[in-house]
Design an enzyme around this catalytic site. Sequence first.
Site, PDB file in Angstrom:
ATOM      1  N   THR A  13     -12.440 -99.114  30.660  1.00 53.55           N
ATOM      2  CA  THR A  13     -11.910-100.040  31.671  1.00 53.55           C
ATOM      3  C   THR A  13     -13.035-100.468  32.617  1.00 53.55           C
ATOM      4  O   THR A  13     -13.978 -99.706  32.867  1.00 53.55           O
ATOM      5  CB  THR A  13     -10.756 -99.399  32.475  1.00 53.55           C
ATOM      6  N   THR A  16     -17.245-105.014  32.218  1.00 47.29           N
ATOM      7  CA  THR A  16     -18.004-106.258  32.099  1.00 47.29           C
ATOM      8  C   THR A  16     -19.387-106.142  32.747  1.00 47.29           C
ATOM      9  O   THR A  16     -20.229-107.015  32.575  1.00 47.29           O
ATOM     10  CB  THR A  16     -17.250-107.446  32.744  1.00 47.29           C
ATOM     11  N   TYR A 154     -11.714 -94.291  49.627  1.00 48.60           N
ATOM     12  CA  TYR A 154     -12.365 -94.187  48.310  1.00 48.60           C
ATOM     13  C   TYR A 154     -12.467 -92.711  47.899  1.00 48.60           C
ATOM     14  O   TYR A 154     -12.095 -92.337  46.783  1.00 48.60           O
ATOM     15  CB  TYR A 154     -13.749 -94.825  48.383  1.00 48.60           C
TER      16      TYR A 154
HETATM   17  N1  LIG Z   1     -22.163 -97.605  41.507  1.00 48.10           N
HETATM   18  C1  LIG Z   1     -22.248 -96.380  41.980  1.00 48.10           C
HETATM   19  O1  LIG Z   1     -23.223 -96.009  42.658  1.00 48.10           O
HETATM   20  C2  LIG Z   1     -21.162 -95.380  41.675  1.00 48.10           C
HETATM   21  C3  LIG Z   1     -21.316 -94.048  42.105  1.00 48.10           C
HETATM   22  C4  LIG Z   1     -20.329 -93.106  41.795  1.00 48.10           C
HETATM   23  C5  LIG Z   1     -19.209 -93.500  41.070  1.00 48.10           C
HETATM   24  N2  LIG Z   1     -19.065 -94.801  40.684  1.00 48.10           N
HETATM   25  C6  LIG Z   1     -17.849 -95.154  39.934  1.00 48.10           C
HETATM   26  O2  LIG Z   1     -18.226 -95.694  38.680  1.00 48.10           O
HETATM   27  C7  LIG Z   1     -17.271 -96.662  38.272  1.00 48.10           C
HETATM   28  C8  LIG Z   1     -17.981 -97.969  37.962  1.00 48.10           C
HETATM   29  O3  LIG Z   1     -18.694 -98.393  39.105  1.00 48.10           O
HETATM   30  P1  LIG Z   1     -19.680 -99.668  39.065  1.00 48.10           P
HETATM   31  O4  LIG Z   1     -20.513 -99.609  40.297  1.00 48.10           O
HETATM   32  O5  LIG Z   1     -20.343 -99.765  37.740  1.00 48.10           O
HETATM   33  O6  LIG Z   1     -18.591-100.845  39.239  1.00 48.10           O
HETATM   34  P2  LIG Z   1     -18.790-102.408  39.399  1.00 48.10           P
HETATM   35  O7  LIG Z   1     -20.231-102.798  39.131  1.00 48.10           O
HETATM   36  O8  LIG Z   1     -18.171-102.820  40.698  1.00 48.10           O
HETATM   37  O9  LIG Z   1     -17.908-102.964  38.198  1.00 48.10           O
HETATM   38  C9  LIG Z   1     -16.521-102.884  38.253  1.00 48.10           C
HETATM   39  C10 LIG Z   1     -15.959-103.339  36.913  1.00 48.10           C
HETATM   40  O10 LIG Z   1     -14.547-103.239  37.001  1.00 48.10           O
HETATM   41  C11 LIG Z   1     -13.965-104.477  36.604  1.00 48.10           C
HETATM   42  N3  LIG Z   1     -12.700-104.588  37.321  1.00 48.10           N
HETATM   43  C12 LIG Z   1     -12.488-104.607  38.661  1.00 48.10           C
HETATM   44  N4  LIG Z   1     -11.172-104.614  38.919  1.00 48.10           N
HETATM   45  C13 LIG Z   1     -10.530-104.607  37.713  1.00 48.10           C
HETATM   46  C14 LIG Z   1      -9.169-104.571  37.292  1.00 48.10           C
HETATM   47  N5  LIG Z   1      -8.192-104.572  38.201  1.00 48.10           N
HETATM   48  N6  LIG Z   1      -8.881-104.538  35.954  1.00 48.10           N
HETATM   49  C15 LIG Z   1      -9.880-104.518  35.041  1.00 48.10           C
HETATM   50  N7  LIG Z   1     -11.194-104.526  35.369  1.00 48.10           N
HETATM   51  C16 LIG Z   1     -11.514-104.575  36.682  1.00 48.10           C
HETATM   52  C17 LIG Z   1     -15.010-105.529  36.920  1.00 48.10           C
HETATM   53  O11 LIG Z   1     -14.854-106.598  36.024  1.00 48.10           O
HETATM   54  P3  LIG Z   1     -14.343-108.082  36.426  1.00 48.10           P
HETATM   55  O12 LIG Z   1     -14.891-108.354  37.812  1.00 48.10           O
HETATM   56  O13 LIG Z   1     -14.957-108.888  35.351  1.00 48.10           O
HETATM   57  O14 LIG Z   1     -12.858-108.004  36.379  1.00 48.10           O
HETATM   58  C18 LIG Z   1     -16.291-104.747  36.565  1.00 48.10           C
HETATM   59  O15 LIG Z   1     -16.532-104.815  35.178  1.00 48.10           O
HETATM   60  C19 LIG Z   1     -16.260 -96.773  39.407  1.00 48.10           C
HETATM   61  O16 LIG Z   1     -15.150 -95.969  39.133  1.00 48.10           O
HETATM   62  C20 LIG Z   1     -17.014 -96.224  40.608  1.00 48.10           C
HETATM   63  O17 LIG Z   1     -16.152 -95.687  41.578  1.00 48.10           O
HETATM   64  C21 LIG Z   1     -20.012 -95.740  40.973  1.00 48.10           C
END
Ligand SMILES: NC(=O)c1ccc[n+]([C@@H]2O[C@H](COP(=O)([O-])OP(=O)(O)OC[C@H]3O[C@@H](n4cnc5c(N)ncnc54)[C@H](OP(=O)(O)O)[C@@H]3O)[C@@H](O)[C@H]2O)c1
Length: 264
Positions: A13, A16, A154
């Site tokens: 999930t 993208t 969060y």
């Molecule tokens: N980045 C960090 O430093 C970090 C650290 C710890 C944990 N995490 C966790 O890792 C995970 C991924 O984080 P990330 O930073 O890679 O996220 P991100 O870059 O913000 O990407 C979020 C993704 O989720 C999709 N999305 C958002 N709402 C959606 C929905 N309702 N249904 C389906 N798709 C949806 C977006 O696609 P579209 O916009 O195309 O819909 C995008 O592909 C999250 O759970 C986050 O809490 C991240």
Amino acid sequence: MRIDLAGRTALVTGSTQGIGAAIAAGLARSGARVGVNGRDEQRVGEAVARLATEVPGGSFVPVAADVASEEGARQALEALPQVDILVNNLGIFGSADPLDISDDEWRRYFEVNVLAAVRLIRQYLPGMTERGRGRILNIASDSAIVIPAEMIHYGMSKTALLAVGRGFAKEAAGTGVTVNSVIAGPTHTGGVEDFVYELVDRDLPWDEAQREFMREHRPQSLLQRLIEPEEIAHMVVYLSSDQASATTGGALRVDGGYVDSILP
Ligand SMILES: NC(=O)c1ccc[n+]([C@@H]2O[C@H](COP(=O)([O-])OP(=O)(O)OC[C@H]3O[C@@H](n4cnc5c(N)ncnc54)[C@H](OP(=O)(O)O)[C@@H]3O)[C@@H](O)[C@H]2O)c1
């Protein structure tokens, strides 16, 4: 160790971009057919095209659906009726004054970061237990354990996700299905570079800039640099493999030592 996921179908999930896209690529590289998910059909199509270039011969299925809704979960089921590896990666985050977070915002964080995962687990777990094998991974965060004052909503959602993982691992006990959480730490995803350069000297090359940022603003990190999305993906690919059959009900850290604890 050779990880072979040929014949397995995965749904990642929110894939993208960011960590989700890296996980999708990693699973495909090991031979899985991977459902790539996001809310917008065009963005999903573009992500699939990018991933296909990145992983020649990789097999990707576009799953355009807002999986934070019941309707979206149904659409995912139509696109992928059988899933062997479910990666609940979707997660939203943002900072806010704790006293100003509205009830609606608390509910939104619960709906998107927790309930969406629960719904998909309910949807796919019975098929996995029937087949006697399956992997469920929830992507949590260091903020599940080290709750930031400006991200209580969060942190709450990610702590809840750990509980969901542990609970469903019990539900799946003895079936051949494993359920685990991966605790990701500060990761180099889109937008993070701009954020870093707001806080350190703009003339520094990226490598030095991120080290300075970590030293000054994330001193708990033992890695002293941001984590690359692929490093999270490696753990997910391992946990998705047959080799990880004895790991379930756990929360495994890919946090660069950010959480100051010996136990995971
Ligand atoms: N980045 C960090 O430093 C970090 C650290 C710890 C944990 N995490 C966790 O890792 C995970 C991924 O984080 P990330 O930073 O890679 O996220 P991100 O870059 O913000 O990407 C979020 C993704 O989720 C999709 N999305 C958002 N709402 C959606 C929905 N309702 N249904 C389906 N798709 C949806 C977006 O696609 P579209 O916009 O195309 O819909 C995008 O592909 C999250 O759970 C986050 O809490 C991240």
